[in-house]
Design a protein around this motif. Sequence first.
Motif, PDB file in Angstrom:
ATOM      1  N   THR A 293     -10.312   7.197  35.594  1.00 49.00           N
ATOM      2  CA  THR A 293     -10.329   8.783  36.032  1.00 49.00           C
ATOM      3  C   THR A 293     -11.542   9.161  36.665  1.00 49.00           C
ATOM      4  O   THR A 293     -11.516  10.320  37.232  1.00 49.00           O
ATOM      5  N   HIS A 294     -12.728   8.414  36.869  1.00 48.49           N
ATOM      6  CA  HIS A 294     -13.685   8.862  37.418  1.00 48.49           C
ATOM      7  C   HIS A 294     -13.478   8.633  39.244  1.00 48.49           C
ATOM      8  O   HIS A 294     -12.663   8.104  39.622  1.00 48.49           O
ATOM      9  N   SER A 295     -14.369   9.361  39.853  1.00 50.05           N
ATOM     10  CA  SER A 295     -14.233   9.405  41.365  1.00 50.05           C
ATOM     11  C   SER A 295     -15.394   8.389  41.995  1.00 50.05           C
ATOM     12  O   SER A 295     -16.452   8.440  41.544  1.00 50.05           O
ATOM     13  N   VAL A 296     -14.776   7.526  42.967  1.00 55.17           N
ATOM     14  CA  VAL A 296     -15.549   6.625  43.318  1.00 55.17           C
ATOM     15  C   VAL A 296     -16.721   7.132  44.371  1.00 55.17           C
ATOM     16  O   VAL A 296     -16.289   7.897  45.175  1.00 55.17           O
ATOM     17  N   SER A 297     -17.816   6.849  44.099  1.00 49.05           N
ATOM     18  CA  SER A 297     -18.875   7.232  45.183  1.00 49.05           C
ATOM     19  C   SER A 297     -19.992   6.365  45.427  1.00 49.05           C
ATOM     20  O   SER A 297     -19.880   5.325  44.744  1.00 49.05           O
ATOM     21  N   GLY A 298     -20.978   6.601  46.319  1.00 54.77           N
ATOM     22  CA  GLY A 298     -22.143   5.772  46.404  1.00 54.77           C
ATOM     23  C   GLY A 298     -21.643   4.465  46.933  1.00 54.77           C
ATOM     24  O   GLY A 298     -20.901   4.220  47.941  1.00 54.77           O
ATOM     25  N   ASP A 299     -22.653   3.499  46.599  1.00 52.10           N
ATOM     26  CA  ASP A 299     -22.276   1.989  46.959  1.00 52.10           C
ATOM     27  C   ASP A 299     -21.019   1.548  46.752  1.00 52.10           C
ATOM     28  O   ASP A 299     -20.538   0.464  47.170  1.00 52.10           O
ATOM     29  N   ALA A 300     -20.139   2.053  45.510  1.00 53.83           N
ATOM     30  CA  ALA A 300     -19.055   1.533  45.284  1.00 53.83           C
ATOM     31  C   ALA A 300     -18.016   2.049  46.535  1.00 53.83           C
ATOM     32  O   ALA A 300     -16.870   0.995  46.910  1.00 53.83           O
ATOM     33  N   CYS A 301     -18.105   2.852  47.125  1.00 55.43           N
ATOM     34  CA  CYS A 301     -17.322   3.317  48.411  1.00 55.43           C
ATOM     35  C   CYS A 301     -17.371   1.985  49.351  1.00 55.43           C
ATOM     36  O   CYS A 301     -16.312   1.591  50.024  1.00 55.43           O
ATOM     37  N   TRP A 302     -18.424   1.518  49.707  1.00 55.12           N
ATOM     38  CA  TRP A 302     -18.741   0.596  50.609  1.00 55.12           C
ATOM     39  C   TRP A 302     -17.923  -0.712  49.981  1.00 55.12           C
ATOM     40  O   TRP A 302     -17.436  -1.570  50.678  1.00 55.12           O
TER      41      TRP A 302
ATOM     42  N   ILE B 222      -1.263   2.597  43.808  1.00 57.25           N
ATOM     43  CA  ILE B 222      -1.438   1.785  42.680  1.00 57.25           C
ATOM     44  C   ILE B 222      -2.640   0.853  43.227  1.00 57.25           C
ATOM     45  O   ILE B 222      -3.288   0.226  42.399  1.00 57.25           O
ATOM     46  N   ALA B 223      -2.341   0.152  44.272  1.00 55.41           N
ATOM     47  CA  ALA B 223      -3.073  -0.926  45.014  1.00 55.41           C
ATOM     48  C   ALA B 223      -4.841  -0.043  44.947  1.00 55.41           C
ATOM     49  O   ALA B 223      -5.661  -0.787  44.633  1.00 55.41           O
ATOM     50  N   ASN B 224      -5.088   1.100  45.523  1.00 50.49           N
ATOM     51  CA  ASN B 224      -6.223   1.857  45.191  1.00 50.49           C
ATOM     52  C   ASN B 224      -6.694   1.833  44.162  1.00 50.49           C
ATOM     53  O   ASN B 224      -7.791   1.726  43.866  1.00 50.49           O
ATOM     54  N   LEU B 225      -5.852   2.331  43.126  1.00 53.46           N
ATOM     55  CA  LEU B 225      -6.330   2.447  41.732  1.00 53.46           C
ATOM     56  C   LEU B 225      -6.703   1.026  41.096  1.00 53.46           C
ATOM     57  O   LEU B 225      -7.710   0.921  40.213  1.00 53.46           O
ATOM     58  N   SER B 226      -6.150   0.033  41.471  1.00 50.13           N
ATOM     59  CA  SER B 226      -6.237  -1.112  40.889  1.00 50.13           C
ATOM     60  C   SER B 226      -7.793  -1.611  41.039  1.00 50.13           C
ATOM     61  O   SER B 226      -8.320  -2.517  40.523  1.00 50.13           O
ATOM     62  N   LEU B 227      -8.369  -1.313  42.382  1.00 48.02           N
ATOM     63  CA  LEU B 227      -9.683  -1.455  42.518  1.00 48.02           C
ATOM     64  C   LEU B 227     -10.702  -1.321  41.576  1.00 48.02           C
ATOM     65  O   LEU B 227     -11.667  -1.608  41.437  1.00 48.02           O
ATOM     66  N   LYS B 228     -10.152   0.093  40.963  1.00 52.40           N
ATOM     67  CA  LYS B 228     -11.294   0.607  39.903  1.00 52.40           C
ATOM     68  C   LYS B 228     -11.051  -0.176  38.530  1.00 52.40           C
ATOM     69  O   LYS B 228     -11.954  -0.116  37.665  1.00 52.40           O
ATOM     70  N   LEU B 229     -10.106  -1.207  38.492  1.00 48.50           N
ATOM     71  CA  LEU B 229     -10.201  -2.112  37.316  1.00 48.50           C
ATOM     72  C   LEU B 229     -11.112  -3.317  37.143  1.00 48.50           C
ATOM     73  O   LEU B 229     -11.137  -3.780  36.154  1.00 48.50           O
ATOM     74  N   ILE B 230     -11.607  -3.601  38.380  1.00 51.85           N
ATOM     75  CA  ILE B 230     -12.484  -4.891  38.487  1.00 51.85           C
ATOM     76  C   ILE B 230     -13.661  -4.705  37.548  1.00 51.85           C
ATOM     77  O   ILE B 230     -13.707  -5.784  36.627  1.00 51.85           O
ATOM     78  N   SER B 231     -14.582  -3.676  37.565  1.00 52.68           N
ATOM     79  CA  SER B 231     -15.659  -3.547  36.669  1.00 52.68           C
ATOM     80  C   SER B 231     -15.400  -3.406  35.424  1.00 52.68           C
ATOM     81  O   SER B 231     -15.889  -4.160  34.463  1.00 52.68           O
ATOM     82  N   PRO B 232     -14.199  -2.490  34.767  1.00 60.05           N
ATOM     83  CA  PRO B 232     -13.961  -2.534  33.505  1.00 60.05           C
ATOM     84  C   PRO B 232     -13.654  -4.071  32.875  1.00 60.05           C
ATOM     85  O   PRO B 232     -13.666  -4.434  31.661  1.00 60.05           O
ATOM     86  N   LEU B 233     -12.699  -4.792  33.881  1.00 58.09           N
ATOM     87  CA  LEU B 233     -12.229  -6.052  33.273  1.00 58.09           C
ATOM     88  C   LEU B 233     -13.368  -6.917  33.187  1.00 58.09           C
ATOM     89  O   LEU B 233     -13.484  -7.555  31.899  1.00 58.09           O
ATOM     90  N   PHE B 234     -14.237  -7.116  34.058  1.00 59.32           N
ATOM     91  CA  PHE B 234     -15.257  -8.080  33.867  1.00 59.32           C
ATOM     92  C   PHE B 234     -16.370  -7.469  32.932  1.00 59.32           C
ATOM     93  O   PHE B 234     -17.203  -8.348  32.287  1.00 59.32           O
TER      94      PHE B 234
ATOM     95  N   PRO C 129     -26.405   2.612  27.819  1.00 62.13           N
ATOM     96  CA  PRO C 129     -25.625   3.258  28.839  1.00 62.13           C
ATOM     97  C   PRO C 129     -25.571   2.569  30.248  1.00 62.13           C
ATOM     98  O   PRO C 129     -24.735   2.637  31.040  1.00 62.13           O
ATOM     99  N   ILE C 130     -26.637   1.536  30.566  1.00 62.23           N
ATOM    100  CA  ILE C 130     -26.740   1.183  31.694  1.00 62.23           C
ATOM    101  C   ILE C 130     -25.555  -0.005  31.848  1.00 62.23           C
ATOM    102  O   ILE C 130     -24.781   0.006  33.000  1.00 62.23           O
ATOM    103  N   PHE C 131     -25.166  -0.743  30.613  1.00 60.66           N
ATOM    104  CA  PHE C 131     -24.186  -1.411  30.909  1.00 60.66           C
ATOM    105  C   PHE C 131     -22.888  -0.657  30.839  1.00 60.66           C
ATOM    106  O   PHE C 131     -21.806  -1.124  31.624  1.00 60.66           O
ATOM    107  N   LEU C 132     -22.646   0.186  30.217  1.00 64.53           N
ATOM    108  CA  LEU C 132     -21.424   1.025  30.493  1.00 64.53           C
ATOM    109  C   LEU C 132     -21.334   1.754  31.722  1.00 64.53           C
ATOM    110  O   LEU C 132     -20.101   1.827  32.114  1.00 64.53           O
ATOM    111  N   ASP C 133     -22.438   1.938  32.228  1.00 66.89           N
ATOM    112  CA  ASP C 133     -22.353   2.567  33.556  1.00 66.89           C
ATOM    113  C   ASP C 133     -21.774   1.491  34.508  1.00 66.89           C
ATOM    114  O   ASP C 133     -20.754   1.780  35.175  1.00 66.89           O
ATOM    115  N   TYR C 134     -22.256   0.524  34.655  1.00 64.74           N
ATOM    116  CA  TYR C 134     -21.959  -0.388  35.632  1.00 64.74           C
ATOM    117  C   TYR C 134     -20.860  -1.373  35.242  1.00 64.74           C
ATOM    118  O   TYR C 134     -20.212  -2.456  36.050  1.00 64.74           O
TER     119      TYR C 134
END
Length: 421
Positions: free
Chosen positions: A25-34, A84-96, A128-133
Amino acid sequence: PGFYTKLSIALIIIVAVIRLVFALTHSVSGDACWHLSASRFMADNNQIPSFEGLGRLQAFWPPPAFHLIGALFFKIFSIISLDIANLSLKLISPLFGTLTVIIAFLLIRKVFDEKTAFYSMIFLNFIPIFLDYSILAYVGSTTAFFSILSVYLMLNKRYILSSTALGLAILTKYTAVFMFPMILYLAYKSYPDKKESLRKLSVIVFLPLLISSVWFIRNFILLGNPFWPFLNGIFKGTSLGITFNTFSFSKIFSLDAYTKLYLEFFGVPNGDISVLSAFSFPFLNYLLIIWLIGTLIFLYPFIKGLYLKKPKNNEAGYFLKSIHILFLSYIFMLFIYITNTGWSSARLLMPVLPFIAIVWANGTSSFKLRKAYIILAVLIGTGFIMAEGIKLTTAANEWSIYKQDFEWVKDNTENKDLFYG
Protein backbone atom coordinates in the motif's frame (compact mmCIF):
# COMPACT_ATOMS: atom_id res chain seq x y z
CA PRO A 1 7.46 -26.87 19.45
CA GLY A 2 8.01 -25.34 22.89
CA PHE A 3 6.20 -22.35 24.36
CA TYR A 4 8.77 -19.76 23.25
CA THR A 5 8.96 -21.26 19.77
CA LYS A 6 5.18 -20.91 19.43
CA LEU A 7 5.42 -17.27 20.55
CA SER A 8 8.20 -16.67 18.00
CA ILE A 9 6.16 -18.22 15.17
CA ALA A 10 3.13 -16.11 16.09
CA LEU A 11 5.23 -12.92 16.18
CA ILE A 12 6.92 -13.73 12.85
CA ILE A 13 3.55 -14.33 11.15
CA ILE A 14 1.87 -11.21 12.58
CA VAL A 15 4.70 -8.88 11.60
CA ALA A 16 5.08 -10.59 8.20
CA VAL A 17 1.44 -9.75 7.45
CA ILE A 18 1.93 -6.15 8.62
CA ARG A 19 5.10 -5.90 6.51
CA LEU A 20 3.24 -7.18 3.44
CA VAL A 21 0.28 -4.80 3.89
CA PHE A 22 2.58 -1.80 4.34
CA ALA A 23 4.66 -2.82 1.31
CA LEU A 24 1.69 -3.25 -1.03
CA THR A 25 0.00 0.00 0.00
CA HIS A 26 2.96 2.38 0.25
CA SER A 27 4.07 4.70 -2.58
CA VAL A 28 7.45 3.88 -4.12
CA SER A 29 9.90 6.79 -3.87
CA GLY A 30 13.57 7.70 -3.54
CA ASP A 31 16.19 5.13 -4.57
CA ALA A 32 13.44 2.50 -4.83
CA CYS A 33 12.18 4.23 -8.00
CA TRP A 34 15.61 3.70 -9.56
CA HIS A 35 15.90 0.08 -8.42
CA LEU A 36 12.46 -0.88 -9.71
CA SER A 37 12.94 1.02 -12.97
CA ALA A 38 16.10 -1.04 -13.52
CA SER A 39 14.20 -4.27 -12.79
CA ARG A 40 11.51 -3.40 -15.29
CA PHE A 41 14.12 -2.40 -17.88
CA MET A 42 15.79 -5.80 -17.46
CA ALA A 43 12.44 -7.58 -17.81
CA ASP A 44 11.44 -5.59 -20.91
CA ASN A 45 14.81 -5.68 -22.69
CA ASN A 46 16.43 -8.90 -21.41
CA GLN A 47 19.64 -7.02 -20.62
CA ILE A 48 21.30 -5.16 -17.77
CA PRO A 49 21.18 -1.36 -18.19
CA SER A 50 24.32 0.70 -18.57
CA PHE A 51 23.99 4.33 -19.74
CA GLU A 52 20.27 4.38 -20.59
CA GLY A 53 19.46 6.90 -17.85
CA LEU A 54 16.75 5.24 -15.79
CA GLY A 55 15.94 8.39 -13.85
CA ARG A 56 19.53 9.36 -13.05
CA LEU A 57 22.25 11.12 -14.99
CA GLN A 58 24.75 8.33 -14.41
CA ALA A 59 25.40 4.76 -15.44
CA PHE A 60 23.67 1.86 -13.73
CA TRP A 61 26.29 0.65 -11.26
CA PRO A 62 24.76 -1.23 -8.24
CA PRO A 63 25.33 -4.98 -7.93
CA PRO A 64 22.31 -6.42 -9.75
CA ALA A 65 21.01 -9.42 -7.77
CA PHE A 66 18.02 -7.51 -6.34
CA HIS A 67 17.18 -6.08 -9.76
CA LEU A 68 17.43 -9.46 -11.50
CA ILE A 69 15.05 -10.94 -8.92
CA GLY A 70 12.70 -8.01 -9.60
CA ALA A 71 12.93 -8.63 -13.35
CA LEU A 72 12.00 -12.28 -12.77
CA PHE A 73 9.00 -11.23 -10.65
CA PHE A 74 7.93 -8.75 -13.32
CA LYS A 75 8.14 -11.32 -16.13
CA ILE A 76 6.18 -13.94 -14.20
CA PHE A 77 3.38 -11.63 -13.03
CA SER A 78 3.12 -9.74 -16.33
CA ILE A 79 1.45 -12.89 -17.66
CA ILE A 80 -1.53 -11.83 -15.54
CA SER A 81 -1.44 -8.07 -16.12
CA LEU A 82 0.90 -5.09 -16.19
CA ASP A 83 -0.60 -3.66 -12.99
CA ILE A 84 -0.06 -6.94 -11.13
CA ALA A 85 3.49 -7.10 -12.49
CA ASN A 86 4.25 -3.61 -11.16
CA LEU A 87 2.67 -4.53 -7.82
CA SER A 88 4.77 -7.69 -7.63
CA LEU A 89 7.94 -5.59 -7.49
CA LYS A 90 6.81 -4.40 -4.07
CA LEU A 91 6.88 -8.01 -2.82
CA ILE A 92 10.66 -8.47 -3.00
CA SER A 93 11.65 -6.61 0.17
CA PRO A 94 8.90 -8.05 2.44
CA LEU A 95 9.60 -11.54 1.11
CA PHE A 96 13.34 -11.38 1.83
CA GLY A 97 12.74 -9.49 5.08
CA THR A 98 10.50 -12.31 6.33
CA LEU A 99 12.93 -14.98 5.11
CA THR A 100 15.73 -13.17 6.97
CA VAL A 101 13.71 -13.31 10.19
CA ILE A 102 12.96 -17.03 9.70
CA ILE A 103 16.62 -17.96 9.07
CA ALA A 104 17.64 -15.78 12.04
CA PHE A 105 15.21 -17.66 14.28
CA LEU A 106 16.49 -21.07 13.13
CA LEU A 107 20.11 -20.00 13.57
CA ILE A 108 19.64 -18.50 17.04
CA ARG A 109 17.59 -21.45 18.31
CA LYS A 110 20.30 -23.82 17.05
CA VAL A 111 23.20 -21.99 18.70
CA PHE A 112 21.46 -20.84 21.88
CA ASP A 113 17.91 -21.83 22.87
CA GLU A 114 14.31 -21.05 22.02
CA LYS A 115 13.99 -18.34 24.69
CA THR A 116 16.98 -16.41 23.29
CA ALA A 117 15.51 -16.89 19.81
CA PHE A 118 12.18 -15.44 20.95
CA TYR A 119 13.79 -12.41 22.58
CA SER A 120 15.81 -11.87 19.39
CA MET A 121 12.60 -11.98 17.35
CA ILE A 122 11.18 -9.14 19.46
CA PHE A 123 14.14 -6.93 18.57
CA LEU A 124 14.37 -7.90 14.91
CA ASN A 125 10.65 -7.63 14.15
CA PHE A 126 10.11 -4.33 15.94
CA ILE A 127 13.30 -2.34 15.27
CA PRO A 128 12.24 0.41 12.82
CA ILE A 129 15.29 0.23 10.51
CA PHE A 130 14.61 -3.42 9.70
CA LEU A 131 10.88 -2.78 9.31
CA ASP A 132 11.60 0.16 6.99
CA TYR A 133 13.90 -1.67 4.62
CA SER A 134 11.89 -4.87 4.54
CA ILE A 135 8.99 -2.75 3.25
CA LEU A 136 10.64 -0.24 0.91
CA ALA A 137 12.03 -1.52 -2.40
CA TYR A 138 15.69 -1.08 -1.42
CA VAL A 139 18.31 -3.83 -1.54
CA GLY A 140 18.80 -4.03 2.25
CA SER A 141 16.56 -6.96 3.17
CA THR A 142 17.84 -9.03 0.23
CA THR A 143 21.44 -8.40 1.32
CA ALA A 144 20.54 -9.30 4.90
CA PHE A 145 18.93 -12.57 3.77
CA PHE A 146 21.88 -13.85 1.75
CA SER A 147 24.28 -12.72 4.50
CA ILE A 148 22.56 -14.56 7.36
CA LEU A 149 21.90 -17.55 5.10
CA SER A 150 25.65 -17.77 4.55
CA VAL A 151 26.24 -17.82 8.32
CA TYR A 152 23.49 -20.40 8.90
CA LEU A 153 24.85 -22.71 6.21
CA MET A 154 28.38 -22.37 7.57
CA LEU A 155 27.21 -23.42 11.04
CA ASN A 156 25.68 -26.48 9.38
CA LYS A 157 29.04 -27.18 7.66
CA ARG A 158 27.64 -26.57 4.17
CA TYR A 159 30.61 -24.45 3.23
CA ILE A 160 30.10 -24.46 -0.56
CA LEU A 161 26.47 -23.37 -0.22
CA SER A 162 27.54 -20.85 2.43
CA SER A 163 30.18 -19.40 0.10
CA THR A 164 27.63 -19.22 -2.73
CA ALA A 165 25.20 -17.33 -0.48
CA LEU A 166 27.97 -14.89 0.49
CA GLY A 167 28.78 -14.35 -3.19
CA LEU A 168 25.11 -13.56 -3.87
CA ALA A 169 25.10 -11.15 -0.90
CA ILE A 170 28.04 -9.27 -2.42
CA LEU A 171 26.21 -9.31 -5.77
CA THR A 172 23.37 -7.53 -3.97
CA LYS A 173 25.38 -4.85 -2.16
CA TYR A 174 29.11 -4.10 -1.98
CA THR A 175 29.07 -3.91 1.83
CA ALA A 176 28.41 -7.66 2.18
CA VAL A 177 32.16 -8.06 1.59
CA PHE A 178 32.52 -7.21 5.28
CA MET A 179 30.79 -10.49 6.22
CA PHE A 180 34.02 -12.29 5.25
CA PRO A 181 35.82 -12.10 8.65
CA MET A 182 32.87 -13.69 10.48
CA ILE A 183 32.42 -16.44 7.90
CA LEU A 184 36.14 -17.25 7.88
CA TYR A 185 36.28 -17.41 11.67
CA LEU A 186 33.25 -19.72 11.84
CA ALA A 187 34.77 -21.93 9.15
CA TYR A 188 38.05 -22.12 11.06
CA LYS A 189 36.24 -23.13 14.27
CA SER A 190 34.02 -25.61 12.46
CA TYR A 191 36.92 -27.57 10.95
CA PRO A 192 39.62 -28.15 13.60
CA ASP A 193 41.76 -30.30 11.29
CA LYS A 194 44.34 -27.84 9.90
CA LYS A 195 44.67 -29.32 6.41
CA GLU A 196 40.92 -29.60 5.94
CA SER A 197 40.46 -26.14 7.44
CA LEU A 198 42.95 -24.51 5.05
CA ARG A 199 41.39 -26.22 2.02
CA LYS A 200 37.91 -25.11 2.98
CA LEU A 201 39.04 -21.60 3.90
CA SER A 202 40.58 -21.19 0.45
CA VAL A 203 37.27 -22.21 -1.16
CA ILE A 204 35.35 -19.87 1.13
CA VAL A 205 37.55 -16.98 0.03
CA PHE A 206 37.68 -17.92 -3.65
CA LEU A 207 34.05 -18.84 -4.43
CA PRO A 208 32.30 -15.62 -3.23
CA LEU A 209 34.94 -13.52 -5.01
CA LEU A 210 34.51 -15.58 -8.17
CA ILE A 211 30.72 -15.09 -8.11
CA SER A 212 30.87 -11.37 -7.39
CA SER A 213 33.87 -10.68 -9.64
CA VAL A 214 31.59 -10.72 -12.68
CA TRP A 215 30.13 -7.41 -11.55
CA PHE A 216 33.39 -5.87 -10.38
CA ILE A 217 34.99 -6.66 -13.76
CA ARG A 218 31.96 -5.23 -15.57
CA ASN A 219 32.15 -1.96 -13.61
CA PHE A 220 35.92 -1.74 -14.12
CA ILE A 221 35.51 -2.11 -17.89
CA LEU A 222 32.45 0.14 -18.17
CA LEU A 223 33.22 2.77 -15.52
CA GLY A 224 36.95 2.41 -14.85
CA ASN A 225 36.36 1.54 -11.19
CA PRO A 226 35.20 -1.86 -9.85
CA PHE A 227 33.63 -0.16 -6.81
CA TRP A 228 32.18 2.86 -8.64
CA PRO A 229 31.10 5.43 -7.43
CA PHE A 230 33.10 4.76 -4.23
CA LEU A 231 36.89 5.10 -3.90
CA ASN A 232 36.87 6.88 -7.26
CA GLY A 233 39.87 9.00 -6.31
CA ILE A 234 41.93 5.81 -6.14
CA PHE A 235 40.70 4.13 -9.32
CA LYS A 236 40.19 7.31 -11.41
CA GLY A 237 36.96 6.03 -12.93
CA THR A 238 34.39 7.99 -14.92
CA SER A 239 33.19 11.24 -13.34
CA LEU A 240 29.70 11.03 -14.87
CA GLY A 241 27.21 11.52 -12.02
CA ILE A 242 27.93 11.72 -8.30
CA THR A 243 31.26 10.11 -7.34
CA PHE A 244 33.35 10.01 -4.18
CA ASN A 245 36.92 10.97 -4.98
CA THR A 246 38.58 12.08 -1.76
CA PHE A 247 39.05 10.98 1.84
CA SER A 248 38.28 13.34 4.68
CA PHE A 249 39.19 11.88 8.06
CA SER A 250 37.65 14.86 9.85
CA LYS A 251 34.22 13.43 8.98
CA ILE A 252 34.63 10.59 11.47
CA PHE A 253 34.67 13.19 14.26
CA SER A 254 31.39 14.72 13.09
CA LEU A 255 28.63 14.16 15.64
CA ASP A 256 26.09 14.63 12.85
CA ALA A 257 27.16 11.40 11.11
CA TYR A 258 26.43 9.30 14.20
CA THR A 259 23.28 11.21 15.18
CA LYS A 260 21.82 10.49 11.75
CA LEU A 261 22.69 6.81 12.16
CA TYR A 262 20.78 6.66 15.43
CA LEU A 263 17.78 8.59 14.11
CA GLU A 264 17.50 6.43 10.99
CA PHE A 265 17.97 3.29 13.10
CA PHE A 266 14.75 4.20 14.88
CA GLY A 267 12.72 5.23 11.86
CA VAL A 268 13.48 8.88 11.02
CA PRO A 269 13.66 9.07 7.19
CA ASN A 270 17.34 9.36 6.17
CA GLY A 271 18.07 10.25 9.80
CA ASP A 272 16.98 13.82 9.07
CA ILE A 273 14.76 15.11 11.87
CA SER A 274 14.13 18.36 9.96
CA VAL A 275 11.90 16.39 7.57
CA LEU A 276 9.21 16.42 10.26
CA SER A 277 9.05 20.22 10.23
CA ALA A 278 7.22 20.03 6.87
CA PHE A 279 4.22 18.41 8.56
CA SER A 280 1.88 19.68 11.26
CA PHE A 281 1.51 16.80 13.70
CA PRO A 282 -0.31 17.68 16.95
CA PHE A 283 1.90 17.70 20.05
CA LEU A 284 4.95 16.89 17.90
CA ASN A 285 7.53 18.03 20.49
CA TYR A 286 5.97 15.86 23.20
CA LEU A 287 5.74 12.89 20.85
CA LEU A 288 9.44 13.28 19.98
CA ILE A 289 10.38 13.25 23.67
CA ILE A 290 8.32 10.09 24.24
CA TRP A 291 9.86 8.53 21.13
CA LEU A 292 13.42 9.35 22.28
CA ILE A 293 12.80 7.82 25.73
CA GLY A 294 11.28 4.76 24.07
CA THR A 295 14.32 4.29 21.82
CA LEU A 296 16.72 4.48 24.77
CA ILE A 297 14.68 1.93 26.75
CA PHE A 298 14.51 -0.36 23.72
CA LEU A 299 18.24 -0.13 23.01
CA TYR A 300 19.48 -0.60 26.59
CA PRO A 301 19.64 -4.45 26.59
CA PHE A 302 22.03 -4.31 23.63
CA ILE A 303 24.41 -2.06 25.58
CA LYS A 304 24.23 -4.39 28.56
CA GLY A 305 24.62 -7.47 26.36
CA LEU A 306 27.94 -6.19 25.01
CA TYR A 307 29.46 -6.31 28.48
CA LEU A 308 28.15 -9.67 29.66
CA LYS A 309 30.71 -12.39 30.36
CA LYS A 310 30.81 -14.82 27.45
CA PRO A 311 31.12 -18.63 27.64
CA LYS A 312 34.47 -19.69 26.16
CA ASN A 313 34.42 -23.34 25.22
CA ASN A 314 31.04 -24.12 23.69
CA GLU A 315 29.41 -23.29 20.36
CA ALA A 316 27.57 -20.29 21.81
CA GLY A 317 30.87 -18.90 23.12
CA TYR A 318 32.76 -18.91 19.85
CA PHE A 319 29.64 -17.77 17.98
CA LEU A 320 29.41 -14.70 20.23
CA LYS A 321 33.08 -14.05 19.49
CA SER A 322 32.28 -14.21 15.77
CA ILE A 323 29.56 -11.60 16.32
CA HIS A 324 32.09 -9.22 17.84
CA ILE A 325 34.37 -9.84 14.86
CA LEU A 326 31.42 -8.93 12.61
CA PHE A 327 30.78 -5.73 14.58
CA LEU A 328 34.42 -4.67 14.23
CA SER A 329 34.31 -5.46 10.51
CA TYR A 330 31.27 -3.25 9.93
CA ILE A 331 32.65 -0.47 12.13
CA PHE A 332 35.66 -0.51 9.79
CA MET A 333 33.23 -0.39 6.84
CA LEU A 334 31.52 2.68 8.32
CA PHE A 335 34.94 4.29 8.82
CA ILE A 336 35.78 3.84 5.13
CA TYR A 337 32.30 4.91 4.05
CA ILE A 338 32.18 8.07 6.14
CA THR A 339 35.69 9.21 5.25
CA ASN A 340 35.04 8.62 1.52
CA THR A 341 31.47 9.96 1.24
CA GLY A 342 31.10 12.26 4.25
CA TRP A 343 27.92 10.54 5.41
CA SER A 344 26.56 7.12 6.32
CA SER A 345 23.23 5.33 6.51
CA ALA A 346 21.85 2.85 9.02
CA ARG A 347 20.58 0.70 6.13
CA LEU A 348 24.22 -0.27 5.52
CA LEU A 349 23.95 -2.29 8.74
CA MET A 350 21.02 -4.47 7.63
CA PRO A 351 23.13 -7.69 7.54
CA VAL A 352 24.30 -7.00 11.10
CA LEU A 353 20.82 -6.56 12.63
CA PRO A 354 20.12 -10.27 13.33
CA PHE A 355 23.38 -10.42 15.30
CA ILE A 356 22.63 -7.20 17.17
CA ALA A 357 19.35 -8.95 18.08
CA ILE A 358 21.32 -11.81 19.68
CA VAL A 359 23.33 -9.43 21.88
CA TRP A 360 20.06 -7.62 22.73
CA ALA A 361 18.45 -10.93 23.70
CA ASN A 362 21.36 -11.87 25.96
CA GLY A 363 21.15 -8.47 27.63
CA THR A 364 17.42 -8.92 28.16
CA SER A 365 17.94 -12.40 29.65
CA SER A 366 20.17 -10.86 32.33
CA PHE A 367 17.38 -8.63 33.70
CA LYS A 368 15.80 -9.62 37.00
CA LEU A 369 12.44 -8.23 35.86
CA ARG A 370 12.80 -9.46 32.28
CA LYS A 371 9.12 -10.41 31.88
CA ALA A 372 8.10 -6.86 32.74
CA TYR A 373 10.75 -5.53 30.37
CA ILE A 374 9.57 -7.81 27.53
CA ILE A 375 6.03 -6.47 27.92
CA LEU A 376 7.40 -2.91 27.86
CA ALA A 377 9.56 -3.70 24.80
CA VAL A 378 6.57 -5.13 22.93
CA LEU A 379 4.53 -2.00 23.75
CA ILE A 380 7.36 0.25 22.52
CA GLY A 381 7.74 -1.94 19.42
CA THR A 382 4.01 -1.64 18.74
CA GLY A 383 4.46 2.11 18.92
CA PHE A 384 7.25 1.85 16.34
CA ILE A 385 4.94 -0.08 13.99
CA MET A 386 2.14 2.48 14.46
CA ALA A 387 4.61 5.27 13.69
CA GLU A 388 5.64 3.36 10.55
CA GLY A 389 2.02 3.23 9.41
CA ILE A 390 1.59 6.98 9.99
CA LYS A 391 4.87 7.71 8.19
CA LEU A 392 3.97 5.62 5.12
CA THR A 393 0.42 7.03 4.96
CA THR A 394 1.70 10.61 5.23
CA ALA A 395 4.25 9.98 2.47
CA ALA A 396 1.64 8.34 0.22
CA ASN A 397 -0.72 11.30 0.64
CA GLU A 398 2.02 13.68 -0.49
CA TRP A 399 2.03 12.02 -3.91
CA SER A 400 -1.60 13.07 -4.50
CA ILE A 401 -0.51 16.57 -5.55
CA TYR A 402 1.07 15.00 -8.66
CA LYS A 403 -2.02 13.02 -9.70
CA GLN A 404 -2.96 15.29 -12.61
CA ASP A 405 0.67 15.44 -13.79
CA PHE A 406 0.91 11.65 -13.87
CA GLU A 407 -2.37 11.36 -15.74
CA TRP A 408 -1.19 13.92 -18.32
CA VAL A 409 2.07 12.01 -18.80
CA LYS A 410 0.25 8.71 -19.37
CA ASP A 411 -2.06 10.32 -21.92
CA ASN A 412 0.52 12.36 -23.82
CA THR A 413 3.77 10.39 -23.95
CA GLU A 414 4.97 7.11 -25.36
CA ASN A 415 5.53 4.06 -23.16
CA LYS A 416 9.31 4.02 -23.82
CA ASP A 417 9.93 7.74 -23.20
CA LEU A 418 12.52 8.76 -20.59
CA PHE A 419 12.02 11.53 -18.01
CA TYR A 420 14.43 13.52 -15.89
CA GLY A 421 13.36 15.40 -12.77
